[in-house]
Design an enzyme around this catalytic site. Structure first.
Site, PDB file in Angstrom:
ATOM      1  N   GLY A  54      18.864 -19.971   0.726  1.00  0.00           N
ATOM      2  CA  GLY A  54      17.685 -20.811   0.535  1.00  0.00           C
ATOM      3  C   GLY A  54      17.537 -21.736   1.719  1.00  0.00           C
ATOM      4  N   TYR A  82      23.363 -20.414   1.159  1.00  0.00           N
ATOM      5  CA  TYR A  82      23.116 -21.610   0.345  1.00  0.00           C
ATOM      6  C   TYR A  82      23.901 -21.531  -0.964  1.00  0.00           C
ATOM      7  CZ  TYR A  82      20.428 -25.056  -2.383  1.00  0.00           C
ATOM      8  OH  TYR A  82      20.050 -26.107  -3.162  1.00  0.00           O
ATOM      9  N   HIS A 168      24.887 -13.581   5.760  1.00  0.00           N
ATOM     10  CA  HIS A 168      23.985 -12.767   4.933  1.00  0.00           C
ATOM     11  C   HIS A 168      24.410 -11.296   4.902  1.00  0.00           C
ATOM     12  CE1 HIS A 168      20.884 -15.703   3.992  1.00  0.00           C
ATOM     13  NE2 HIS A 168      21.180 -16.243   5.156  1.00  0.00           N
ATOM     14  N   SER A 222      -7.035   4.395  -0.433  1.00  0.00           N
ATOM     15  CA  SER A 222      -7.332   4.728   0.962  1.00  0.00           C
ATOM     16  C   SER A 222      -6.819   6.116   1.302  1.00  0.00           C
ATOM     17  CB  SER A 222      -6.665   3.706   1.884  1.00  0.00           C
ATOM     18  OG  SER A 222      -5.263   3.918   1.891  1.00  0.00           O
ATOM     19  N   GLY A 223      -5.945   6.642   0.457  1.00  0.00           N
ATOM     20  CA  GLY A 223      -5.337   7.934   0.787  1.00  0.00           C
ATOM     21  C   GLY A 223      -4.005   7.747   1.495  1.00  0.00           C
ATOM     22  N   GLY A 224      -3.688   6.499   1.877  1.00  0.00           N
ATOM     23  CA  GLY A 224      -2.401   6.208   2.501  1.00  0.00           C
ATOM     24  C   GLY A 224      -1.290   6.213   1.446  1.00  0.00           C
ATOM     25  N   VAL A 225      -0.050   6.118   1.906  1.00  0.00           N
ATOM     26  CA  VAL A 225       1.092   6.235   1.007  1.00  0.00           C
ATOM     27  C   VAL A 225       1.040   5.169  -0.097  1.00  0.00           C
ATOM     28  CG1 VAL A 225       3.612   6.226   0.846  1.00  0.00           C
ATOM     29  CG2 VAL A 225       2.514   7.058   2.928  1.00  0.00           C
ATOM     30  N   ASP A 226       0.829   3.911   0.306  1.00  0.00           N
ATOM     31  CA  ASP A 226       0.960   2.815  -0.654  1.00  0.00           C
ATOM     32  C   ASP A 226      -0.078   2.877  -1.768  1.00  0.00           C
ATOM     33  OD1 ASP A 226       2.684   2.287   1.357  1.00  0.00           O
ATOM     34  OD2 ASP A 226       1.647   0.504   2.103  1.00  0.00           O
ATOM     35  N   SER A 227      -1.341   3.043  -1.384  1.00  0.00           N
ATOM     36  CA  SER A 227      -2.359   3.052  -2.446  1.00  0.00           C
ATOM     37  C   SER A 227      -2.255   4.331  -3.266  1.00  0.00           C
ATOM     38  CB  SER A 227      -3.762   2.854  -1.873  1.00  0.00           C
ATOM     39  OG  SER A 227      -4.161   3.927  -1.066  1.00  0.00           O
ATOM     40  N   SER A 228      -1.799   5.423  -2.661  1.00  0.00           N
ATOM     41  CA  SER A 228      -1.665   6.678  -3.414  1.00  0.00           C
ATOM     42  C   SER A 228      -0.567   6.559  -4.463  1.00  0.00           C
ATOM     43  CB  SER A 228      -1.305   7.839  -2.471  1.00  0.00           C
ATOM     44  OG  SER A 228      -2.323   8.012  -1.526  1.00  0.00           O
ATOM     45  N   LYS A 368       9.243   0.557   1.861  1.00  0.00           N
ATOM     46  CA  LYS A 368       8.531   1.810   2.088  1.00  0.00           C
ATOM     47  C   LYS A 368       9.295   3.049   1.623  1.00  0.00           C
ATOM     48  CE  LYS A 368       4.715   3.208   4.233  1.00  0.00           C
ATOM     49  NZ  LYS A 368       3.440   2.467   4.150  1.00  0.00           N
TER      50      LYS A 368
END
Ligand code: XMP
Length: 512
Positions: A54, A82, A168, A222-228, A368
């Site tokens: 933090g 932290y 970390h 959009s046809g992209g990976v994320d929205s698909s 991703k």
């Protein structure tokens, strides 16, 4: 009910990365607000607690403090950064306040491996980012590892199963960091490795249903990976309550609209509305040559068209977005604060507030590669799951100079040849991006016995990890030759093909 590891979030932007590492170990975790009462954690059957990093000092006025009773639950606790200061503060150690943050690479020397560092080499590169420092161990603890800046880089109270590390372990720059986390989860907490992509999907489906109830949800596809992947997941959860909107902006690649229609409508039976706004986009772009100007016009028109289409669809309460947790790890670079590199996604800027829509973002905790795994599990085809990135402004930033239907047509045809050959050779999946750029320059050529005076197509094929830097891909010469001769033979209006051999920086991936 899966066994749960609780990650108490003290405001570090790396908290999600800790959760991701836990998923990598196939263990279930849940991120809790730092102040969550210990009783609630007990009720939820938590078998181990990780205290995140933090930005604050434990001494700060509004420093986030946990319920001290978490240390009496009898479950193992791992404090990170932290989190270690908190252990020092609450368990009777001493923490020195420092105005300066210690930041960057360091070296860990493990003195007593114990269970946390079991099976690891004695010397490891680590990543630090902290202000305060533990200066006196709490009673019952011993130092297990040191670094150049701290005699307490690793500490433990094996009896109570309390462990602390000053650096970390979750970031890529710490060597074997995931192994340390795995040791904590499996070796110390005794967690079961039974959390898979399928479980994630089942949980996400339940969460979506609980969030939206019987309401209508709209998603801009959009046809992209994320929205698909978001569309496929939402569809699994709420079926016909989901309406997807796909805007044809006239700047799509050859066959793209037909592909999206056939995949989502015919295959997935998603309620998909295709809005053909190409005439509006192309009219507004007429005569515009300045790249930023093009982008602005395309962005503004998109929001306008999308907003109008929502009104025509009828009442919806939710807008879904394929927002991901950004690629923090790959973006961490020496001397830069990982947190400051996080980008926020706002694909339809300002729209949710204006339209009074609530957001559904089922992928917002994922990275991703995890989204791709979800997409595959939902049976999206490989060419969607592993699709190369495509810019929002589409071919608008790949036609240099003025955008005309004729130039777009030439670019589309040339690009289709390139994609075909990249797919056939398997190189499509080996490179980051491969596309054509239309140059409004005419050069002399000869076709049969005729002199020609036609345009130039540039091939842009790059390798990259995160698009921040890129290098041109060394494709086999015979592949480049085949692409070039097919384009000059098959695409009317092109007499010359060139290959872009610029890296990023100083060039960018796109030409505009
Ligand atoms: P550059 O050209 O900046 O591109 O090296 C880096 C990555 O971003 C993509 N890109 C965009 N994506 N809207 C997007 O959604 C845009 O305006 C845009 N411009 C570039 C580009 O394709 C590459 O992957």
């Amino acid at each position: 009910m899966p066994q749960t590891i609780a990650v108490l979030d003290f405001g570090s932007q790396l908290t999600q990365v800790i959760a991701r590492r836990i998923r990598e170990c196939q263990v279930y975790s849940k991120i809790y607000h730092y102040s969550t009462p210990a009783a609630k954690l007990r009720e939820e059957g938590v078998i181990g607690i990780i205290l995140s990093g933090g930005p604050q000092s434990v001494y700060a006025k509004k420093a986030p403090h946990p319920d001290p009773a978490i240390f009496t639950l009898g479950v193992p606790v791992l404090g990170i950064c932290y989190g270690v200061q908190l252990m020092g503060h609450f368990l009777g150690g001493k923490v020195a306040h420092s105005k300066e943050r210690e930041y960057g690479h360091g070296h860990l020397t493990i003195k007593q491996p114990g269970r946390l560092f079991a099976g690891l080499p004695r010397r490891l590169r680590i990543w630090n980012s902290h202000g305060d420092k533990l200066t006196k161990l709490p009673p019952g603890f011993r130092a297990t590892a040191i670094s150049e800046n701290s005699p307490f880089s690793g500490i433990e109270d094996a009896k109570r199963r309390f462990y602390g590390i000053q650096f970390h372990p979750e970031v890529f720059h710490t060597e074997r960091g995931t192994d340390m986390i795995r040791n904590f989860l499996l070796g110390i907490c005794g967690a079961r490795q039974d959390w898979t992509t399928r479980d994630f999907i089942a949980q996400a489906v339940a969460r979506i249903r609980a969030q939206v109830g019987k309401s209508r949800v709209i998603l801009g596809l959009s046809g992209g990976v994320d929205s698909s992947v978001a569309a496929a997941l939402l569809h699994k959860a709420i079926g016909r309550q989901l309406t997807c909107v796909f805007v044809d902006n006239g700047l799509l690649r050859k066959g793209e609209r037909a592909y999206v229609e056939s995949l989502y409508q015919r295959n997935f039976h998603i309620d998909l509305r295709v809005v053909d706004a190409s005439a509006t986009f192309l009219r507004r772009l007429k005569g515009v040559t300045e790249p930023e100007q093009k982008r602005k016009i395309i962005g503004r028109t998109f929001v306008e068209v999308f907003e109008k289409s929502l009104k025509s669809i009828g009442h919806a309460e939710f807008l879904a977005q394929g927002t991901l947790y950004p690629d923090v790890i790959e973006s961490v670079s020496i001397g830069n604060n990982p947190a400051s590199l996080i980008k926020t996604h706002h694909n339809v800027g300002g729209l949710p507030e204006r339209m009074k829509l609530k957001l559904v973002e089922p992928l917002r905790e994922l990275f991703k590669d995890e989204v791709r795994a979800v997409g595959s599990a939902l049976k999206l085809p490989r060419e969607v799951v592993w699709r190369q990135p495509f810019p929002g402004p589409g071919l608008g930033v790949r036609v240099m100079g003025g955008i005309t239907p004729e130039n777009l047509e030439i670019l589309r045809n040339a690009d289709a040849v390139l994609q075909e050959e990249m797919m056939a050779s398997g190189y499509y999946y080996k490179v980051w991006q491969s596309f054509c750029v239309f140059l409004p320059v005419r050069t002399v050529g000869v076709f049969g016995d005729e002199r020609t005076y036609d345009y130039v197509i540039a091939l842009r094929v790059v390798e990259s990890i995160d698009a921040m830097t890129a290098d041109w891909a060394k494709l086999p010469h015979d592949l480049v030759q085949k692409i070039s001769s097919r384009i000059t033979n098959e695409v009317r209006g092109v007499s010359r093909v060139v290959f872009d051999v610029s890296s990023k920086p100083p060039a960018t991936i796109e030409w505009e």
